[in-house]
Write a protein that holds these residues in place. Structure first.
Motif, PDB file in Angstrom:
ATOM      1  N   CYS A  21      -8.128  -1.263  -8.870  1.00  0.00           N
ATOM      2  CA  CYS A  21      -8.064  -2.562  -8.173  1.00  0.00           C
ATOM      3  C   CYS A  21      -6.636  -2.907  -7.748  1.00  0.00           C
ATOM      4  O   CYS A  21      -6.420  -3.861  -7.005  1.00  0.00           O
ATOM      5  CB  CYS A  21      -8.637  -3.673  -9.033  1.00  0.00           C
ATOM      6  SG  CYS A  21      -7.659  -4.009 -10.503  1.00  0.00           S
ATOM      7  N   GLY A  22      -5.646  -2.153  -8.257  1.00  0.00           N
ATOM      8  CA  GLY A  22      -4.271  -2.386  -7.802  1.00  0.00           C
ATOM      9  C   GLY A  22      -3.328  -2.920  -8.872  1.00  0.00           C
ATOM     10  O   GLY A  22      -2.207  -3.332  -8.557  1.00  0.00           O
TER      11      GLY A  22
ATOM     12  N   GLY B 276       9.930  -2.509  -8.187  1.00  0.00           N
ATOM     13  CA  GLY B 276      10.717  -1.978  -7.078  1.00  0.00           C
ATOM     14  C   GLY B 276      10.397  -0.545  -6.711  1.00  0.00           C
ATOM     15  O   GLY B 276      11.049   0.039  -5.858  1.00  0.00           O
ATOM     16  N   PHE B 277       9.388   0.038  -7.349  1.00  0.00           N
ATOM     17  CA  PHE B 277       8.981   1.399  -6.965  1.00  0.00           C
ATOM     18  C   PHE B 277       8.207   1.382  -5.643  1.00  0.00           C
ATOM     19  O   PHE B 277       8.198   2.372  -4.912  1.00  0.00           O
ATOM     20  CB  PHE B 277       8.077   2.024  -8.041  1.00  0.00           C
ATOM     21  CG  PHE B 277       8.777   2.324  -9.326  1.00  0.00           C
ATOM     22  CD1 PHE B 277       9.622   3.424  -9.431  1.00  0.00           C
ATOM     23  CD2 PHE B 277       8.604   1.511 -10.437  1.00  0.00           C
ATOM     24  CE1 PHE B 277      10.270   3.707 -10.620  1.00  0.00           C
ATOM     25  CE2 PHE B 277       9.249   1.785 -11.626  1.00  0.00           C
ATOM     26  CZ  PHE B 277      10.084   2.890 -11.719  1.00  0.00           C
ATOM     27  N   VAL B 278       7.501   0.298  -5.397  1.00  0.00           N
ATOM     28  CA  VAL B 278       6.744   0.143  -4.153  1.00  0.00           C
ATOM     29  C   VAL B 278       7.273  -1.105  -3.455  1.00  0.00           C
ATOM     30  O   VAL B 278       7.378  -2.166  -4.083  1.00  0.00           O
ATOM     31  CB  VAL B 278       5.227  -0.025  -4.440  1.00  0.00           C
ATOM     32  CG1 VAL B 278       4.465  -0.395  -3.183  1.00  0.00           C
ATOM     33  CG2 VAL B 278       4.655   1.245  -5.055  1.00  0.00           C
TER      34      VAL B 278
ATOM     35  N   GLY C 261      -1.620   4.220   4.559  1.00  0.00           N
ATOM     36  CA  GLY C 261      -2.947   3.820   4.066  1.00  0.00           C
ATOM     37  C   GLY C 261      -3.143   2.310   4.130  1.00  0.00           C
ATOM     38  O   GLY C 261      -2.228   1.568   4.481  1.00  0.00           O
ATOM     39  N   PRO C 262      -4.342   1.869   3.771  1.00  0.00           N
ATOM     40  CA  PRO C 262      -4.651   0.438   3.837  1.00  0.00           C
ATOM     41  C   PRO C 262      -3.885  -0.367   2.785  1.00  0.00           C
ATOM     42  O   PRO C 262      -3.301   0.202   1.867  1.00  0.00           O
ATOM     43  CB  PRO C 262      -6.157   0.404   3.520  1.00  0.00           C
ATOM     44  CG  PRO C 262      -6.398   1.632   2.710  1.00  0.00           C
ATOM     45  CD  PRO C 262      -5.433   2.668   3.202  1.00  0.00           C
ATOM     46  N   ASP C 263      -3.912  -1.679   2.949  1.00  0.00           N
ATOM     47  CA  ASP C 263      -3.294  -2.552   1.942  1.00  0.00           C
ATOM     48  C   ASP C 263      -4.084  -2.446   0.630  1.00  0.00           C
ATOM     49  O   ASP C 263      -5.281  -2.734   0.600  1.00  0.00           O
ATOM     50  CB  ASP C 263      -3.326  -4.014   2.401  1.00  0.00           C
ATOM     51  CG  ASP C 263      -2.282  -4.300   3.469  1.00  0.00           C
ATOM     52  OD1 ASP C 263      -1.453  -3.408   3.737  1.00  0.00           O
ATOM     53  OD2 ASP C 263      -2.326  -5.406   4.032  1.00  0.00           O
ATOM     54  N   ILE C 264      -3.393  -2.027  -0.439  1.00  0.00           N
ATOM     55  CA  ILE C 264      -4.017  -2.026  -1.769  1.00  0.00           C
ATOM     56  C   ILE C 264      -3.938  -3.441  -2.344  1.00  0.00           C
ATOM     57  O   ILE C 264      -4.881  -3.944  -2.936  1.00  0.00           O
ATOM     58  CB  ILE C 264      -3.292  -1.035  -2.715  1.00  0.00           C
ATOM     59  CG1 ILE C 264      -3.281   0.384  -2.126  1.00  0.00           C
ATOM     60  CG2 ILE C 264      -3.899  -1.072  -4.107  1.00  0.00           C
ATOM     61  CD1 ILE C 264      -4.622   1.035  -1.995  1.00  0.00           C
ATOM     62  N   LEU C 265      -2.801  -4.080  -2.160  1.00  0.00           N
ATOM     63  CA  LEU C 265      -2.646  -5.496  -2.553  1.00  0.00           C
ATOM     64  C   LEU C 265      -2.776  -6.336  -1.288  1.00  0.00           C
ATOM     65  O   LEU C 265      -2.090  -6.094  -0.296  1.00  0.00           O
ATOM     66  CB  LEU C 265      -1.284  -5.730  -3.206  1.00  0.00           C
ATOM     67  CG  LEU C 265      -0.942  -4.856  -4.412  1.00  0.00           C
ATOM     68  CD1 LEU C 265       0.440  -5.202  -4.959  1.00  0.00           C
ATOM     69  CD2 LEU C 265      -2.005  -4.987  -5.508  1.00  0.00           C
TER      70      LEU C 265
ATOM     71  N   GLY D 260       0.860  -1.182   0.000  1.00  0.00           N
ATOM     72  CA  GLY D 260       0.000   0.000   0.000  1.00  0.00           C
ATOM     73  C   GLY D 260       0.891   1.225   0.000  1.00  0.00           C
ATOM     74  O   GLY D 260       2.105   1.132  -0.217  1.00  0.00           O
ATOM     75  N   TYR D 261       0.277   2.371   0.220  1.00  0.00           N
ATOM     76  CA  TYR D 261       1.013   3.637   0.166  1.00  0.00           C
ATOM     77  C   TYR D 261       0.959   4.321   1.523  1.00  0.00           C
ATOM     78  O   TYR D 261      -0.122   4.425   2.124  1.00  0.00           O
ATOM     79  CB  TYR D 261       0.411   4.544  -0.897  1.00  0.00           C
ATOM     80  CG  TYR D 261       0.493   3.949  -2.287  1.00  0.00           C
ATOM     81  CD1 TYR D 261       1.635   4.107  -3.064  1.00  0.00           C
ATOM     82  CD2 TYR D 261      -0.566   3.206  -2.810  1.00  0.00           C
ATOM     83  CE1 TYR D 261       1.715   3.566  -4.347  1.00  0.00           C
ATOM     84  CE2 TYR D 261      -0.500   2.653  -4.088  1.00  0.00           C
ATOM     85  CZ  TYR D 261       0.649   2.841  -4.840  1.00  0.00           C
ATOM     86  OH  TYR D 261       0.740   2.297  -6.092  1.00  0.00           O
TER      87      TYR D 261
END
Ligand SMILES: Nc1ncnc2c1ncn2[C@@H]1O[C@H](COP(=O)(O)OP(=O)(O)OP(=O)(O)O)[C@@H](O)[C@H]1O
Length: 251
Positions: A39-40, A50-52, A14-18, A10-11
Motif C-alpha cells: 500500500c506504500g 530522503g531515499f525517494v 511508474g504510477p504514483d504509489i503515494l 512513485g518509482y
C-alpha cells in the motif's frame, strides 16, 4: 517536527504509489504507519528519509522543507536516524564496531561517552561487545541496529518494520525497547509495521494506508478499540494471548 503535506511519490516513470499523503509526527511520540502489503508504507518512510523524492507536496522537518534534502544531509543536519527494513548489521564486524559505525562523524570523546551510555542501556549488547554480530539472535540484531542509529543522538528516528522476522517474544522485546527510547529521550519516532496490534500497543498515533492514501488516522488506543478498524485493517479480533508484561507496563 515532521510534517508531510499532500505528498505524491512513485518509482521511475511508474504510477504514483503515494497519492496525496498528509502526516505529522512530534517529539515524544511514536507514530506508526500501517496497512496491507504494497500500500506504500515503506515508500512513505523513504520519502520522509530522503531515499525517494516526492513528485508533489512537501516533507518538512522542524518547519523547513526538506523534500529535496538527501539522506546523509538529513542525518547530519536534521539529526535523523533511519533503520531499514532488512537486517542491516554487519555480521563479520563485532557488536562494538557495528555500533560505532553510526558515530564516525562524532568527536572521539563524545563518541566514547555515547557508546558507554548505550552499553549501559542495552546489557544484552554490552555482554557481547567483542563478539561478531553473526552470533546475535534476531532480536539482539534489531537492538544493535537501533543502537547504531541512537549513538548519534537523533531527534527523529525512522524505523522500517522493526519486528520483521522476529519471534513473538523478540518482537515484544524490540517494541519495549522502542517505547523506552521514546519515554527516555522524547524522540520523534515514525515506524512502519506489519504487526498492527503490537505496533498500536506501543504507538501514540497511527496512519492506516490503503492504495496509496490515508484511509484512517487517529490515536492508537482508539484504533485498537474500534471494531470496524479491526475488521477492515487488523485482520479481525486481537490475538487471544495477554500482552507481554513489559508491553502492558509500557501502555
Ligand atoms: N524500488 C522500487 N521500484 C519500483 N517499484 C517499487 C519499488 N519499491 C516499491 N515499489 C512498489 O511500490 C509499491 C509500494 O511498495 P512499498 O514497499 O512502499 O509497500 P509496503 O506497504 O511497505 O509493502 P510491504 O508491507 O509489503 O512491505 C509496491 O507496488 C511495490 O512493488
Amino acid at each position: 517536527m515532521i510534517r508531510v503535506n499532500n505528498v505524491r511519490a512513485g518509482y521511475g516513470d511508474g504510477p504514483d504509489i503515494l497519492q496525496g499523503i498528509d502526516l505529522t509526527a512530534s517529539g515524544g511520540e511514536i507514530v506508526t504507519i500501517l496497512g496491507p502489503n504494497g500500500c506504500g508504507k515503506s515508500t512513505l518512510l523513504k520519502c520522509i528519509a530522503g531515499f525517494v523524492r516526492p513528485r508533489g507536496g512537501a516533507v518538512e522537518m522542524e518547519g523547513r522543507d526538506v523534500s529535496a534534502v538527501a539522506v546523509h544531509d538529513k542525518v547530519k543536519h536534521h539529526r535523523m536516524g533511519f533503520v531499514p527494513q532488512t537486517d542491516n548489521v554487519f555480521s563479520t564486524l563485532t557488536v562494538a564496531d557495528n555500533v560505532l559505525l553510526g558515530a564516525r562523524h562524532l568527536p572521539v570523546p563524545e563518541r566514547n561517552e555515547r557508546y558507554a551510555e548505550l552499553m549501559a542501556q542495552y546489557p544484552s549488547l554490552a555482554s557481547k561487545q567483542e563478539r561478531k554480530a553473526s552470533a546475535l539472535s534476531g532480536g539482539e540484531r534489531q537492538i544493535l541496529s537501533l543502537a547504531r542509529a541512537l549513538i548519534s543522538t537523533p531527534k527523529v528516528l525512522l524505523l522500517d518494520e522493526p519486528s520483521a522476522g522476529l519471534s513473538p517474544l523478540m518482537m515484544h522485546e524490540v517494541f519495549a525497547a522502542i517505547a523506552a527510547i521514546r519515554d527516555r529521550t522524547g524522540m520523534c519516532i515514525v515506524m512502519v509495521e506489519q504487526n498492527a496490534f503490537e505496533a498500536l500497543s506501543v504507538a501514540d498515533r497511527a496512519y492506516v494506508l490503503s492504495l496509496g492514501k490515508v484511509a484512517i488516522e487517529g490515536r492508537a488506543a482508539d484504533l485498537l478499540a474500534d471494531p470496524a478498524m479491526r475488521h477492515l485493517y487488523l485482520g479481525g479480533e486481537p490475538p487471544p494471548a495477554e500482552p507481554h508484561p513489559r508491553l502492558a507496563a509500557v501502555s
